[in-house]
Enzyme design. Sequence first.
Site, short mmCIF file in Angstrom:
data_model
loop_
_atom_site.label_atom_id
_atom_site.label_comp_id
_atom_site.label_asym_id
_atom_site.label_seq_id
_atom_site.Cartn_x
_atom_site.Cartn_y
_atom_site.Cartn_z
N HIS A 127 3.48 -3.31 5.43
CA HIS A 127 2.17 -3.31 4.80
C HIS A 127 1.45 -4.65 4.97
CE1 HIS A 127 -0.41 -2.07 1.05
NE2 HIS A 127 -1.09 -2.84 1.88
N HIS A 167 -3.34 -8.54 5.33
CA HIS A 167 -2.48 -7.95 6.36
C HIS A 167 -2.56 -8.80 7.62
CE1 HIS A 167 -4.68 -4.64 4.14
NE2 HIS A 167 -3.48 -4.58 3.61
N HIS A 218 -4.62 -10.44 -1.34
CA HIS A 218 -3.80 -9.47 -0.63
C HIS A 218 -4.36 -9.34 0.78
CE1 HIS A 218 -1.51 -6.01 0.52
NE2 HIS A 218 -2.59 -5.26 0.64
N GLU A 248 -6.76 -0.80 -4.30
CA GLU A 248 -5.55 -1.56 -4.60
C GLU A 248 -5.77 -2.68 -5.62
OE1 GLU A 248 -2.50 -1.47 -1.04
OE2 GLU A 248 -4.30 -2.55 -0.45
#
Length: 267
Positions: A167, A99, A97, A78
């Site tokens: 996501h 989660h 990024h 990613e």
Amino acid sequence: MPDAMTEARRELALANRIVANEGVIDAFGHVSMRVPGNPSRYLLSRSRAPELVTADDFIEYDLESQPLRDPGVGQYSERVIHGEIYKARPEVMSVCHHHCPAFMPLLATGTDYVPIFHLGAVGGIKPPFWDQHDEFGDTNMLVVKPEEGASLARALGRGWMVLMKRHGVTVAGTNVKDCVFRCVYSARNAEYQVRALSIGSIGAAGILSPGENELCAGITGKTTGLMRAWEYWAMRVAKAGGPRVGDAPVARRKAKGPPKRAKARRR
């Protein structure tokens, strides 16, 4: 004296370990930064759990998210998230990024993130949602194509955080420390927000006003708060067994040859 690139690698390695140690990232997720003095390049670790990232793990990429040379190791799939945001936002110097579990209830229900305490202002008031399915249909949810990364960057717009439905979250910063601060305290705010919603609805009196949010978001740039937090988190990483802030790599001791044999005792 360490050069700018050496210092950048050490700072970025510590950033990865901090967001892992603070519960924002687990085995998945990543933090990157632009190369000092070269805005058309960025640094991102090889594919590795952030808590294990070292200064030697970083790969240099161009803004098309292509490595300058074959790294010979696995890469994050990613990475276009980072490259496309850097391409769209020249003032962004670091991207994360993640989660984080604290955000998952908001993402699953489509509930807007709202700052309910002063440090939560770093996430903004109702940052945008992005749904990969809207443009790309059914996918495995990973952002791996340049057009997917560009779509995410457009959703981020001029803000500093974008919520990715089903996501995770992507956060931008003016530097690595700023990015980490936004990640940690937006996650704290999301946790508090979900707890508050379990008690009842949050009225307007429980949310920072636009003026309050603007003033509170500027705290880190006008006080010692950013460095205070960074030193605190670095200390926690050190206590957990990671490198302390400012530590240089430990040099290996030179071998002194085989140990001397003990003299045989006379009988």
